[in-house]
Design an enzyme around this catalytic site. Structure first.
Site, mmCIF file in Angstrom:
data_model
loop_
_atom_site.group_PDB
_atom_site.id
_atom_site.type_symbol
_atom_site.label_atom_id
_atom_site.label_comp_id
_atom_site.label_asym_id
_atom_site.label_seq_id
_atom_site.Cartn_x
_atom_site.Cartn_y
_atom_site.Cartn_z
ATOM 1 N N LYS A 1 37.359 2.569 41.156
ATOM 2 C CA LYS A 1 38.192 3.699 41.752
ATOM 3 C C LYS A 1 39.272 2.944 42.513
ATOM 4 O O LYS A 1 40.333 3.282 42.430
ATOM 5 C CB LYS A 1 37.092 4.162 42.933
ATOM 6 C CG LYS A 1 37.936 5.139 43.935
ATOM 7 C CD LYS A 1 37.147 5.411 45.107
ATOM 8 C CE LYS A 1 37.840 6.184 45.980
ATOM 9 N NZ LYS A 1 38.065 7.554 45.546
ATOM 10 N N SER B 1 38.537 26.010 56.683
ATOM 11 C CA SER B 1 39.150 24.823 57.068
ATOM 12 C C SER B 1 40.320 24.882 57.101
ATOM 13 O O SER B 1 41.407 25.541 56.617
ATOM 14 C CB SER B 1 38.635 23.875 56.222
ATOM 15 O OG SER B 1 39.096 23.887 54.823
ATOM 16 N N HIS C 1 45.899 24.211 46.153
ATOM 17 C CA HIS C 1 45.731 22.891 45.612
ATOM 18 C C HIS C 1 47.213 22.508 45.405
ATOM 19 O O HIS C 1 47.390 21.286 45.343
ATOM 20 C CB HIS C 1 45.104 22.857 44.263
ATOM 21 C CG HIS C 1 43.650 23.344 44.065
ATOM 22 N ND1 HIS C 1 42.628 22.769 44.817
ATOM 23 C CD2 HIS C 1 43.144 24.421 43.905
ATOM 24 C CE1 HIS C 1 41.605 23.149 44.714
ATOM 25 N NE2 HIS C 1 41.605 24.491 44.291
ATOM 26 N N CYS D 1 41.315 29.199 49.026
ATOM 27 C CA CYS D 1 40.275 28.567 49.441
ATOM 28 C C CYS D 1 40.406 27.930 50.694
ATOM 29 O O CYS D 1 41.599 28.170 51.240
ATOM 30 C CB CYS D 1 39.928 27.202 48.321
ATOM 31 S SG CYS D 1 38.405 26.376 48.776
HETATM 32 N N1 GLN Z 1 34.735 26.717 54.342
HETATM 33 C C1 GLN Z 1 35.062 25.855 53.508
HETATM 34 C C2 GLN Z 1 36.657 25.408 53.689
HETATM 35 O O1 GLN Z 1 37.582 26.310 54.137
HETATM 36 C C3 GLN Z 1 35.098 26.247 52.020
HETATM 37 C C4 GLN Z 1 35.256 25.170 51.206
HETATM 38 C C5 GLN Z 1 34.729 25.653 49.816
HETATM 39 O O2 GLN Z 1 34.220 26.668 49.283
HETATM 40 N N2 GLN Z 1 34.917 24.768 48.752
HETATM 41 O O3 GLN Z 1 37.014 24.430 53.495
HETATM 42 ZN ZN ZN Z 2 36.981 27.670 47.648
#
Ligand code: GLN
Ligand code: ZN
Length: 759
Positions: free
Chosen positions: A19, A438, A699, A731
């Site tokens: 890595k 998050s 992302h 996300c």
């Molecule tokens: N609650 C998590 C975040 O916001 C959800 C992350 C995920 O589902 N991968 O980071």
């Molecule tokens: Zn997610």
């Protein structure tokens, strides 16, 4: 004498050397020569670790991924990459990650190959690309060089390759062509390669065809038979390897394949072994994978011998022993876990220890159990200790789980009634805005956590610093004008590890890294015992966050199925049982949050889909207990309390009924990159509850425009009535910078305002 061998060794290195070398190379800090040196050292070291075996694997090492290696071995390199400047290694990384890195390489970006999950594991491979014009050209130099390296050490070798049919099966046609039409051309190259290996004095080659454990369409079965009809004529013996499951109806194919040996996963397919032995031809070898290559538990050596001895009596030297699959999926060396609780550690076995187990088994067969008496009795003692330990077994929890009734997972009222009750309390506008949980995990936040871990911050100081981070996050969200807020998750390094550490029944390794893809590794927690929640895990953070604002604050939890699917799970009870225990523990947290006045609770199930079995015929059984577990966790609340769930992925078509059964009031999903098309599945199913389709890709560092978000919601509204839509990113935002998050969310809120005027 029994032959002992291995299907593949972890590549990443006991200290994740690969890595770090890869990342240094990509950043231009080391040369390709230095990278190659690290790789060579690792291979040497891995062979050293395996030197007790009769045959060590060669060809299992990879800079990034063995499926990508196969593409390069046979010259199947996408044409967009062939046009790029650079050396072969640069091209390799360009396919892997869209750019090569390295000192002198061009920095231009090019579309990377698609990445997807390797069967039902958490390892990801680069999907081979095919067109009707794909031509294969053998380039065996790298492989032959590695073979030389191993032979120089005086080791007896066995080349490990992905089989041609599985290779084609894993790839994707880029045009409308039929990839199976490429098989004859591909076989020519395999034949040439086998010829070369034979010329090097190799007597065995392992060809992996794990598709044999899946439900195969007729044309794929035919392809397997015709491929091996050709290959078995090569002047080298073929060990055809399958793993990860039962062969079921595909057992009937084995006699037709006619190779000189088979490797079968005798962990998952143990009950099929007698039938397979019956079908073996006179000289065929049977390699049995008797040590689990997918988990970290010690093998029960006596029980395995009990089962193996009669088989050995039949097969004699035609019996080989190995782990069930490549050891790629387990950490390297338990010896490095100096900080782990010694008792729990005595129950475990990582890659190196698993190979030791196999050599003990072989010796017991070859020379009698007496010859390994001590090894067997110490193994037995560890297993007995584990079986009886009251750290594993807790009657109270077992009773609690036996008392689960289906009512436990039922909401009281129907969704429409709940929605009305919740709306009375929450008073949210049309198209409410929220985030997934998050917020940026800044350097500062990471530092606070790490100082606390090292004991440099007291619990009290740590709590205060975390609360500062939470307050900042709440303040930002208020000034952005978001409707439903979150605390931002600063206290969490990882959504599973955080909860695992607070639950009883989990243990953590220090160095138990497993490759997920390329240079990325994960350190799955280990569930060793009955799960319980000694005390609330999130209530203090969430209630603090709620105290700072009049807006509703979402409680934020990870669901039982995701906790299970991202851990190493105990092997002494069904996965479903462990999942129910997790469900009962997290349910208590949900109820405590509700009691503390939290009106919205989100339960993330990012990994629900990942747990689907390889065979479709087994999906429903998994979904039944997985969805039941979620319902137990979530649905004990009052109708006034709003339950959210979040799922990262984008394929819902085939599991939409199960998703609907979860009965979450709001589900947030990743949609921005698919132009909301995946909402079609929800529409067709007449999904009744609310949905927050992600309106921008987290992302990417790009800031989404107001127009793009308005446009996406217009798209979404074609499928789902606007009264049941929420607006949120795809996300969580933890990998982004505040400087990206603020303008993005500002645009998101503004888009919501524009849309509200419209409707
Ligand atoms: N609650 C998590 C975040 O916001 C959800 C992350 C995920 O589902 N991968 O980071
Ligand atoms: Zn997610």
């Amino acid at each position: 004498m029994v032959t002992v061998h291995n299907l593949g060794f972890p590549r990443i290195g006991v200290k994740r050397e690969l890595k770090f070398a890869l990342e240094a190379y990509w950043q231009g800090n080391i040369s390709s020569g230095e990278l190659e040196q690290t790789a060579q050292n690792l291979r040497q070291c891995h062979w050293q670790n395996q030197s007790k075996l009769d045959l060590v694997p060669v060809g299992d090492f990879s800079y990034y991924d063995h499926v990508l290696d196969t593409s390069f071995l046979f010259g199947n390199i996408p044409s967009r990459i062939q046009q790029q400047q650079g050396e072969k290694l640069d091209h390799y990384f360009q396919v892997a990650r869209g750019r090569s890195g390295g000192k002198n390489s061009c920095l231009c970006h090019v579309a990377a190959g698609e990445m997807t999950k390797w069967f039902d594991t958490n390892y990801h491979y680069i999907v081979p690309e095919f067109t009707k014009d794909t031509r294969f050209v053998l380039n065996s130099q790298i492989l032959l060089d590695q073979l030389k390296e191993a032979k120089k050490k005086g080791l007896k070798t066995k080349i490990v390759l992905l089989g041609p049919v599985t290779y084609l099966w894993l790839g994707k046609e880029q045009d409308k062509s039929d990839k199976l039409a490429l098989l004859p051309a591909l076989l020519e190259q395999y034949q040439a390669l086998l010829q070369e290996l034979a010329e090097q004095g190799e007597s065995w080659v392992q060809l992996d065809e794990p598709i044999l454990v899946t439900e195969l369409a007729e044309e794929w079965k035919k392809a397997l038979v015709s491929a091996y009809k050709v290959l078995k004529q090569a002047p080298i013996y073929i060990l055809l390897a399958t793993y990860f499951g039962k062969l079921k109806e595909n057992i009937a194919l084995l006699p037709e394949l006619g190779v000189q040996g088979f490797h079968i996963d005798a962990i998952n397919a143990r009950d099929e072994i007698p039938a397979i032995i019956k079908q073996l031809k006179d000289k065929q070898v049977l390699s049995l994978g008797v040590v689990n290559g997918r988990n970290i538990w010690k093998t029960d050596l006596n029980a395995t011998l009990e089962w193996l001895e009669p088989i050995y009596a039949i097969l004699k030297k035609r019996l080989w022993l190995a782990p069930s699959c490549s050891l790629l999926h387990v950490p390297v060396d338990l010896e490095r876990e100096s900080k782990m609780d010694a008792e729990i550690r005595s129950w475990l076995s990582f890659a190196i220890q698993k190979l030791d187990e196999i050599t003990v088994l072989a010796k017991a067969l070859n020379e009698g159990r007496e010859s390994v008496k001590e090894a067997l009795s110490s193994n037995q003692a560890c297993l007995d200790n584990r079986r009886q330990s009251n750290r594993v077994h807790n009657d109270k929890i077992k009773k609690l789980c036996q008392s689960i009734t289906s009512e436990l997972g039922n909401r009281k009222g129907a969704y429409a009634d709940r929605m009305e009750l919740q709306q009375k309390i929450l008073n949210l506008p049309l198209l409410p805005t929220t985030t997934i949980g998050s917020f940026p995990q800044t350097q500062n936040i990471r530092q606070i956590r790490s100082q606390f871990r090292k004991g440099e911050l007291s619990l009290n100081e740590y709590g205060n610093r975390m609360k500062e981070a939470i307050a900042y996050c709440v303040e930002q969200q208020e000034s952005l004008g978001l409707d439903v807020l979150v605390h931002g998750e600063p206290e969490r390094n990882d959504m599973v590890e955080y909860f695992g550490e607070l639950l009883q029944g989990y243990v953590f390794s220090q160095q138990g890294w497993v490759q997920s893809y390329g240079s990325r590794c994960v350190k799955p927690p280990i569930i060793f015992g009955d799960i319980s929640r000694p005390e609330p895990m999130t209530v203090e953070w969430i209630t603090y966050a709620q105290s700072l604002t009049a807006q509703p604050m979402k409680g934020m939890l990870t669901g039982p199925v995701t906790m299970l699917n991202w851990s190493f799970v105990r092997d002494d009870q069904p996965r479903s049982e462990t999942c129910y225990q997790l469900a009962m523990a997290i349910r208590q947290e949900v109820l405590d949050l509700e009691k503390a006045g939290i009106r919205i609770i989100q339960i993330d199930e990012a990994a629900l889909r990942e747990g689907l079995p390889l065979r479709r015929s087994e999906w429903q059984r998994y979904l039944d207990w997985a969805i039941r577990s979620f319902r137990i966790t979530a649905n004990g609340v009052k109708d006034q309390t709003q339950i959210h769930t979040h799922m990262c992925y984008s394929e819902f078509n085939d599991i939409i009924a199960a998703i609907a059964q979860m009965d979450a009031d709001v589900i947030t999903i990743e949609t921005s990159r698919s132009h909301m098309e995946l909402l079609k599945a929800f529409e067709e199913f007449e999904y009744p509850n609310s949905i927050g389709p992600g309106v921008y890709d987290i992302h990417s560092p790009n800031i989404p425009t107001v127009e793009s978000i308005v446009h996406l919601i217009h798209q979404a509204e074609k499928y789902i009535p606007v009264q049941r839509l929420w607006i949120n990113p795809d996300c969580g935002l933890k990998t982004r910078q505040w400087s990206e998050v603020i303008p993005s969310l500002k645009n998101m809120v503004q888009a919501a305002q524009i849309l509200r005027e419209e409707y």
